[in-house]
Design a protein around this motif. Structure first.
Motif, short mmCIF file in Angstrom:
data_model
loop_
_atom_site.label_atom_id
_atom_site.label_comp_id
_atom_site.label_asym_id
_atom_site.label_seq_id
_atom_site.Cartn_x
_atom_site.Cartn_y
_atom_site.Cartn_z
N UNK A 1 0.85 -1.17 0.00
CA UNK A 1 0.00 0.00 0.00
C UNK A 1 0.90 1.23 0.00
N UNK A 2 0.67 2.13 -0.88
CA UNK A 2 1.50 3.32 -1.00
C UNK A 2 0.82 4.51 -0.32
N UNK A 3 1.64 5.52 -0.04
CA UNK A 3 1.11 6.73 0.58
C UNK A 3 0.25 7.49 -0.43
N UNK A 4 -0.86 8.06 -0.02
CA UNK A 4 -1.76 8.73 -0.96
C UNK A 4 -1.19 10.03 -1.53
N UNK A 5 -0.39 10.74 -0.77
CA UNK A 5 0.13 12.04 -1.22
C UNK A 5 1.65 11.99 -1.17
N UNK A 6 2.27 11.60 -2.27
CA UNK A 6 3.72 11.47 -2.32
C UNK A 6 4.30 12.51 -3.25
N UNK A 7 5.22 13.29 -2.72
CA UNK A 7 5.91 14.29 -3.53
C UNK A 7 7.40 13.97 -3.46
N UNK A 8 7.99 13.57 -4.60
CA UNK A 8 9.40 13.17 -4.59
C UNK A 8 10.32 14.32 -4.21
N UNK A 9 10.02 15.54 -4.64
CA UNK A 9 10.86 16.68 -4.29
C UNK A 9 10.87 16.91 -2.78
N UNK A 11 10.22 14.66 -0.45
CA UNK A 11 10.92 13.54 0.18
C UNK A 11 12.43 13.69 0.04
N UNK A 12 12.89 14.16 -1.11
CA UNK A 12 14.33 14.38 -1.29
C UNK A 12 14.84 15.44 -0.32
N UNK A 13 14.08 16.52 -0.15
CA UNK A 13 14.47 17.58 0.79
C UNK A 13 14.51 17.05 2.22
#
Length: 63
Positions: A1-9, A11-13
């Motif tokens: 199950x993945x997170x509903x609101x994923x922002x790669x930028x 997460x990188x920060x």
């Protein structure tokens, strides 16, 4: 199950300080390991043993 609101930028920060710390600690470990290896190799030279005096069959030194 993945997170509903994923922002790669985002997460990188968020992970950048942790990854930087891991990289720095690995670098420090490599430097310490290389230093220990260098010092142990430098100190491994043993002094030469003194020349043994000739002896006769009894094991006593010959004068």
């Amino acid at each position: 199950m993945s997170a509903p609101d994923t922002s790669l930028e985002r997460e990188q920060r968020r992970h950048a300080p942790s990854l930087l710390g891991i990289g720095l600690s690995m670098g420090a470990g490599l430097i310490m390991g290389a230093t220990i290896m260098y010092v142990s190799i430098e100190r491994s030279d043993t002094p030469e043993a003194p020349e043994a005096a000739p002896s006769d069959a009894t094991g006593l030194p010959v004068e």
